[in-house]
Design a protein around this motif. Structure first.
Motif, PDB file in Angstrom:
ATOM      1  N   TYR A 129       0.832  -1.209   0.000  1.00 51.09           N
ATOM      2  CA  TYR A 129       0.000   0.000   0.000  1.00 51.09           C
ATOM      3  C   TYR A 129       0.864   1.256   0.000  1.00 51.09           C
ATOM      4  CZ  TYR A 129      -3.528   3.285   1.964  1.00 51.09           C
ATOM      5  OH  TYR A 129      -4.361   4.338   2.207  1.00 51.09           O
ATOM      6  N   GLU A 130       1.833   1.311   0.905  1.00 53.11           N
ATOM      7  CA  GLU A 130       2.656   2.514   1.065  1.00 53.11           C
ATOM      8  C   GLU A 130       3.519   2.769  -0.165  1.00 53.11           C
ATOM      9  OE1 GLU A 130       2.722   4.834   3.431  1.00 53.11           O
ATOM     10  OE2 GLU A 130       1.013   3.846   4.398  1.00 53.11           O
ATOM     11  N   LEU A 131       4.081   1.695  -0.745  1.00 54.09           N
ATOM     12  CA  LEU A 131       4.918   1.848  -1.923  1.00 54.09           C
ATOM     13  C   LEU A 131       4.143   2.506  -3.052  1.00 54.09           C
ATOM     14  CD1 LEU A 131       7.523   1.266  -3.558  1.00 54.09           C
ATOM     15  CD2 LEU A 131       6.508  -0.964  -4.134  1.00 54.09           C
ATOM     16  N   TYR A 132       2.943   1.970  -3.324  1.00 56.53           N
ATOM     17  CA  TYR A 132       2.152   2.501  -4.436  1.00 56.53           C
ATOM     18  C   TYR A 132       1.597   3.887  -4.123  1.00 56.53           C
ATOM     19  CZ  TYR A 132       2.319  -1.085  -7.958  1.00 56.53           C
ATOM     20  OH  TYR A 132       2.746  -1.897  -8.966  1.00 56.53           O
ATOM     21  N   LYS A 133       1.267   4.119  -2.884  1.00 61.26           N
ATOM     22  CA  LYS A 133       0.781   5.455  -2.506  1.00 61.26           C
ATOM     23  C   LYS A 133       1.830   6.511  -2.853  1.00 61.26           C
ATOM     24  CE  LYS A 133       1.140   6.928   1.701  1.00 61.26           C
ATOM     25  NZ  LYS A 133       1.010   7.091   3.170  1.00 61.26           N
ATOM     26  N   ASN A 134       3.089   6.223  -2.560  1.00 60.73           N
ATOM     27  CA  ASN A 134       4.164   7.185  -2.808  1.00 60.73           C
ATOM     28  C   ASN A 134       4.460   7.323  -4.300  1.00 60.73           C
ATOM     29  OD1 ASN A 134       4.463   7.670  -0.053  1.00 60.73           O
ATOM     30  ND2 ASN A 134       5.940   6.002   0.198  1.00 60.73           N
ATOM     31  N   ILE A 135       4.496   6.187  -5.012  1.00 60.12           N
ATOM     32  CA  ILE A 135       4.759   6.235  -6.454  1.00 60.12           C
ATOM     33  C   ILE A 135       3.676   7.036  -7.170  1.00 60.12           C
ATOM     34  CG2 ILE A 135       4.793   4.843  -8.560  1.00 60.12           C
ATOM     35  CD1 ILE A 135       6.202   2.642  -6.952  1.00 60.12           C
TER      36      ILE A 135
ATOM     37  N   PHE B 242       6.794   4.385 -17.897  1.00 61.65           N
ATOM     38  CA  PHE B 242       6.691   5.534 -17.000  1.00 61.65           C
ATOM     39  C   PHE B 242       8.028   6.285 -16.973  1.00 61.65           C
ATOM     40  CE2 PHE B 242       3.249   2.844 -15.626  1.00 61.65           C
ATOM     41  CZ  PHE B 242       2.247   3.740 -15.294  1.00 61.65           C
ATOM     42  N   VAL B 243       7.943   7.612 -17.030  1.00 52.35           N
ATOM     43  CA  VAL B 243       9.166   8.425 -17.062  1.00 52.35           C
ATOM     44  C   VAL B 243       9.215   9.467 -15.948  1.00 52.35           C
ATOM     45  CG1 VAL B 243       9.484   8.097 -19.548  1.00 52.35           C
ATOM     46  CG2 VAL B 243       8.128  10.052 -18.728  1.00 52.35           C
ATOM     47  N   VAL B 244       8.203   9.536 -15.103  1.00 49.66           N
ATOM     48  CA  VAL B 244       8.210  10.498 -13.993  1.00 49.66           C
ATOM     49  C   VAL B 244       9.220  10.031 -12.947  1.00 49.66           C
ATOM     50  CG1 VAL B 244       6.850  11.516 -12.125  1.00 49.66           C
ATOM     51  CG2 VAL B 244       5.811  11.160 -14.377  1.00 49.66           C
ATOM     52  N   PRO B 245      10.121  10.899 -12.501  1.00 47.74           N
ATOM     53  CA  PRO B 245      11.066  10.518 -11.441  1.00 47.74           C
ATOM     54  C   PRO B 245      10.312   9.990 -10.215  1.00 47.74           C
ATOM     55  CG  PRO B 245      11.706  12.612 -12.402  1.00 47.74           C
ATOM     56  CD  PRO B 245      10.365  12.278 -12.990  1.00 47.74           C
ATOM     57  N   GLY B 246      10.762   8.857  -9.701  1.00 50.79           N
ATOM     58  CA  GLY B 246      10.098   8.238  -8.560  1.00 50.79           C
ATOM     59  C   GLY B 246       9.191   7.095  -8.946  1.00 50.79           C
ATOM     60  N   THR B 247       9.033   6.876 -10.269  1.00 50.60           N
ATOM     61  CA  THR B 247       8.166   5.783 -10.738  1.00 50.60           C
ATOM     62  C   THR B 247       8.973   4.646 -11.367  1.00 50.60           C
ATOM     63  OG1 THR B 247       7.855   6.747 -12.949  1.00 50.60           O
ATOM     64  CG2 THR B 247       6.305   7.418 -11.224  1.00 50.60           C
ATOM     65  N   GLU B 248      10.287   4.675 -11.200  1.00 51.14           N
ATOM     66  CA  GLU B 248      11.147   3.675 -11.847  1.00 51.14           C
ATOM     67  C   GLU B 248      10.765   2.249 -11.475  1.00 51.14           C
ATOM     68  OE1 GLU B 248      13.212   7.565 -11.456  1.00 51.14           O
ATOM     69  OE2 GLU B 248      12.200   6.222 -10.027  1.00 51.14           O
ATOM     70  N   GLU B 249      10.262   2.072 -10.271  1.00 46.99           N
ATOM     71  CA  GLU B 249       9.879   0.733  -9.794  1.00 46.99           C
ATOM     72  C   GLU B 249       8.837   0.089 -10.699  1.00 46.99           C
ATOM     73  OE1 GLU B 249      10.141  -2.493  -7.123  1.00 46.99           O
ATOM     74  OE2 GLU B 249      11.311  -0.623  -7.111  1.00 46.99           O
ATOM     75  N   LEU B 250       7.972   0.901 -11.305  1.00 45.47           N
ATOM     76  CA  LEU B 250       6.892   0.376 -12.132  1.00 45.47           C
ATOM     77  C   LEU B 250       7.407  -0.272 -13.411  1.00 45.47           C
ATOM     78  CD1 LEU B 250       4.279   3.274 -11.821  1.00 45.47           C
ATOM     79  CD2 LEU B 250       4.461   1.198 -10.443  1.00 45.47           C
TER      80      LEU B 250
ATOM     81  N   ASN C 277      -0.478  -0.706 -12.127  1.00 48.51           N
ATOM     82  CA  ASN C 277      -0.137  -2.037 -11.639  1.00 48.51           C
ATOM     83  C   ASN C 277       0.515  -2.839 -12.762  1.00 48.51           C
ATOM     84  OD1 ASN C 277      -0.059  -4.642 -10.451  1.00 48.51           O
ATOM     85  ND2 ASN C 277      -1.755  -4.074  -9.115  1.00 48.51           N
ATOM     86  N   THR C 278       1.767  -2.526 -12.999  1.00 45.39           N
ATOM     87  CA  THR C 278       2.498  -3.189 -14.079  1.00 45.39           C
ATOM     88  C   THR C 278       2.688  -4.678 -13.792  1.00 45.39           C
ATOM     89  OG1 THR C 278       4.522  -2.393 -13.012  1.00 45.39           O
ATOM     90  CG2 THR C 278       3.691  -1.128 -14.887  1.00 45.39           C
ATOM     91  N   ARG C 279       2.715  -5.058 -12.529  1.00 46.83           N
ATOM     92  CA  ARG C 279       2.848  -6.480 -12.189  1.00 46.83           C
ATOM     93  C   ARG C 279       1.632  -7.264 -12.673  1.00 46.83           C
ATOM     94  NH1 ARG C 279       4.460  -9.169  -6.292  1.00 46.83           N
ATOM     95  NH2 ARG C 279       4.162 -11.347  -6.934  1.00 46.83           N
ATOM     96  N   ALA C 280       0.441  -6.680 -12.526  1.00 47.40           N
ATOM     97  CA  ALA C 280      -0.771  -7.342 -13.012  1.00 47.40           C
ATOM     98  C   ALA C 280      -0.736  -7.446 -14.538  1.00 47.40           C
ATOM     99  CB  ALA C 280      -2.010  -6.573 -12.558  1.00 47.40           C
TER     100      ALA C 280
ATOM    101  N   ILE D 158       3.184  10.803  -9.648  1.00 42.28           N
ATOM    102  CA  ILE D 158       2.437  10.983 -10.899  1.00 42.28           C
ATOM    103  C   ILE D 158       1.400  12.093 -10.750  1.00 42.28           C
ATOM    104  CG2 ILE D 158       0.855   9.860 -12.520  1.00 42.28           C
ATOM    105  CD1 ILE D 158       2.260   7.204 -11.814  1.00 42.28           C
ATOM    106  N   ILE D 159       0.692  12.091  -9.637  1.00 41.99           N
ATOM    107  CA  ILE D 159      -0.342  13.103  -9.393  1.00 41.99           C
ATOM    108  C   ILE D 159       0.270  14.504  -9.330  1.00 41.99           C
ATOM    109  CG2 ILE D 159      -2.014  13.949  -7.684  1.00 41.99           C
ATOM    110  CD1 ILE D 159      -2.615  11.005  -7.010  1.00 41.99           C
TER     111      ILE D 159
END
Length: 682
Positions: free
Chosen positions: A426-432, A669-677, A564-567, A436-437
């Motif tokens: 939850y926390e990981l995705y909230k921050n990522i 995704f190219v927004v800084p902080g979204t590299e995990e996706l 949700n790139t994993r899905a 974007i927002i």
């Protein structure tokens, strides 16, 4: 069945015995033309196949059946749906019209389909419902014995059907509403909570189709450690409770929750009901049959269900619509305390069935233009009455989805991966998603394009933020009402939203659409097409019926970016992208919803993101009509259409000054902080 709703009387027993005795002798009659007599013989034989189940229910012996007896009863009852059998029976409208003629073939096939609800009545021990269905059959048999032209028979057949709907509206309209809000109506709840779930026989007590999916998923849940099943239930229940918290709604005002679950998931549903009880909520369980909601099971023949989806057209008029609305209003008025204390649905969806592409047949019932207008009117009025008693601004919901064994040989892996996806950080995705927002909130509009064969090119207008320090346009959606995590969404401005939305293939409400294309001007659909059928007329009607839900146009109610790139990778890895439910699919790319906004009936309730900013994009120019003409503000539909990452070009934020800020470039995704996706793509 709860005594609140049904008490067996000597009168109903006598009527049942008389009707069943008469039906058992119909095959001896020789008074009608051969094909017409053959129709009544076939339906009578079908009814007499269900009668023994009704008798066992009356005697309280359904629970005593062996598994062999359960299967034997089910095989007999559902035999008519088998491929090869259905197409050569009067239950099939095409066959019925071919053998009985255009005038009466369709209506008689529709009545046959209506009578299949006798199965539910029999297993629930509802002798009253079972009997009135038999009496309808005998009434139709009687009017057909009058020598006349088919067109006059047709009028009498439809008159009998229409009278039946009017006369028993208090049963067929009122009871489904009551079962949603009154926990004392506990026939199905009792089975889930108290039956021996180690024995498949419990599934055969519902009166629903039980196939490999139901048996195998029940076996799979039994094979899991108990704590894993409890964890699944807890994720589901906590999502429901979080939904109230996130929206600032007071769950302590609520006393009931409607648990919607597929047959076979009872181990999870039982634990969920226990957890809901601990949270102060009593569960209601509503019969759904094969409709994919409430308590439901696999559809034994999807083409049959599709063939009969518009049967109501045979009797649908303003009189029946108003009668149903009157009963809805009176039912809620009598039960307004129960309605006010109802919290909304908690839904367990399934996915993995072989995708279905329906065939259209001329013999199937079709609504007239006037009836389509009536459908729109009815849906609007129904929704308004519902919201008057179960207030939209006070209720919530949650939805979670799991695969079924039909998904294929990788079922165990897919199931485990789905459980993991449903419980992502939850926390990981909230921050990522907040990163974007933050970029999106700098924009005046967003430009979305496709790539390859996808020719999407659409600009979405965003609401103006008067105070960006305290306001936001996009909700940071993690895992509450829509499980799993993974999207940011908004209700865009309609004025200034223009362009083309295109997907090469998408499944919406279990129906396939090939090369679905919609053009929008000022946020509303102005044209649409697909490539499912040879004729453009059929393609447009397919969308009109099943996406626009018979409205001439719909606005864009939502624009979202799924994260949700994993899905998404799960769908690609196992080759199941076409089988993912919209609940998961919408998280696997940007999506646009046509219909009501994300905040339908709750626009005036403040909504805040985890960072404390208020989501102000809750309205559009259509939903605002509720302040002047409520009937024009809502469409009672909301259909998400997702562009998968591999068809996605760019998503670019455009500021008021014309600066372009990329969110996604060539599907990444190219927004800084979204590299995990992007890591899962590697």
């Amino acid at each position: 069945m709860s005594s609140t709703f049904y008490k067996e009387t000597d009168d109903i027993i006598e009527r049942y015995e008389l009707a069943s005795e008469r039906i058992s002798t119909i095959k001896e009659d020789k008074e009608l033309p051969e094909e017409l007599q053959r129709f009544f013989n076939q339906v009578a034989e079908y009814i007499m196949t269900v009668v023994p189940v009704m008798d066992k229910a009356i005697a309280g012996k359904l629970q005593e059946r062996s598994i062999e007896e359960c299967q034997k009863d089910a095989d007999a009852i559902f035999a008519i749906y088998k491929k090869g059998t259905y197409e050569n029976s009067f239950l099939c409208p095409t066959y019925a019209v071919e053998h009985l003629g255009q005038e009466i073939g369709g209506p008689l096939s529709g009545i046959f389909y209506l009578l299949t609800d006798m199965i539910r009545a029999a297993f629930a021990g509802r002798l009253d419902i079972f009997t009135i269905y038999m009496e309808l059959f005998l009434q139709v048999y009687g009017v057909c014995q009058v020598e006349s032209e088919d067109k006059f028979r047709r009028e009498d057949i439809l008159s009998a059907w229409s009278s039946f709907q009017h006369d028993y509206c208090n049963i067929f309209t009122a009871e489904p509403l009551i079962t949603m809000i009154d926990p004392d109506y506990d026939f199905y709840t009792d089975i889930i909570v108290n039956a021996d779930l180690s024995d498949d026989r419990y599934m055969y007590r519902y009166g629903m189709y039980v196939g490999d999916n139901e048996r195998k998923i029940a076996a799979h849940l039994r094979s899991l450690p108990h704590e894993d099943v409890v964890a699944m239930a807890r994720t589901y229940v906590e999502g429901y409770i979080k939904g109230f918290e996130v929206c600032g709604k007071d769950i302590t005002k609520k006393e009931t929750v409607c648990v919607e679950s597929p047959v076979g998931f009872e181990l999870m549903a039982r634990e969920a009901i226990r957890l809901f009880n601990e949270a102060g909520l009593a569960a209601t369980v509503r019969f759904g049959g094969t409709r994919g909601r409430f308590l439901y099971s696999t559809v034994p023949n999807k083409q049959c269900e599709y063939d009969h989806k518009d049967d109501k057209a045979y009797v649908w008029d303003k009189g029946l619509a108003d009668r149903m609305l009157e009963v809805e209003k009176n039912t809620f008025e009598k039960c307004k305390e129960l309605a006010g204390a109802h919290g909304g649905p908690a839904v367990i969806e399934t996915f993995g069935e072989v995708p279905f592409e329906p065939a259209n047949f001329p013999a199937n019932a079709k609504y007239t233009d006037k009836q389509n207008e009536l459908n729109v009117y009815f849906a609007s009025q129904w929704g308004q009455i519902m919201n008057q008693y179960i207030h939209g601004e006070e209720r919530s919901f949650t939805i979670i989805a799991y695969p079924i064994p039909e998904i294929g040989k990788d079922f165990n892996e897919i199931f485990n991966e789905t459980v993991a996806i449903n419980t992502m950080d939850y926390e990981l995705y909230k921050n990522i998603q907040q990163h974007i927002i933050d970029v999106l909130d700098k924009g005046d509009r967003v430009h979305v394009t496709g790539r390859g064969d996808n020719h999407t090119d659409i600009t979405v207008k965003l609401h103006h933020l008067d105070n960006p320090e305290k306001q936001t346009n996009f909700e940071n959606c993690v895992a509450d009402v829509n499980i799993p995590v993974g999207e940011v969404f908004t209700s865009p401005e309609l004025e200034g939203t223009n362009g083309v939305l295109h997907v090469t293939q998408v499944y919406l409400n279990e129906l396939c659409y090939r090369n679905l294309e919609m053009k929008f001007e000022e946020g509303k659909i102005v044209s649409y097409t697909c490539r499912n059928f040879d004729s453009e007329e059929e393609n447009k009607k397919y969308i009109f019926d099943n996406v626009l839900f018979k409205h001439e146009t719909l606005p864009i109610g939502e624009f979202a970016i799924g994260t949700n790139t994993r899905a998404f990778v799960m769908g690609q890895k196992f080759g199941i992208a076409d089988k993912l439910p919209i609940l998961i699919a919408e998280k696997t790319g940007p999506h646009f919803a046509v219909g009501d906004t994300c905040y339908s009936h709750s626009e005036d309730v403040p909504m805040y993101n985890p960072d404390g900013k208020e989501c102000i994009a809750r309205d559009n120019s259509v939903s605002l009509l509720r302040k002047t003409d409520f009937s024009k503000a809502y469409f009672n539909c909301h259909t998400d259409i997702t562009i998968p990452y591999y068809e996605l070009g760019d998503i670019t934020v455009i500021t008021a000054e014309g600066e372009e800020l990329p969110i996604i470039v060539e599907g990444r995704f190219v927004v800084p902080g979204t590299e995990e996706l992007n890591k899962v793509f590697d």
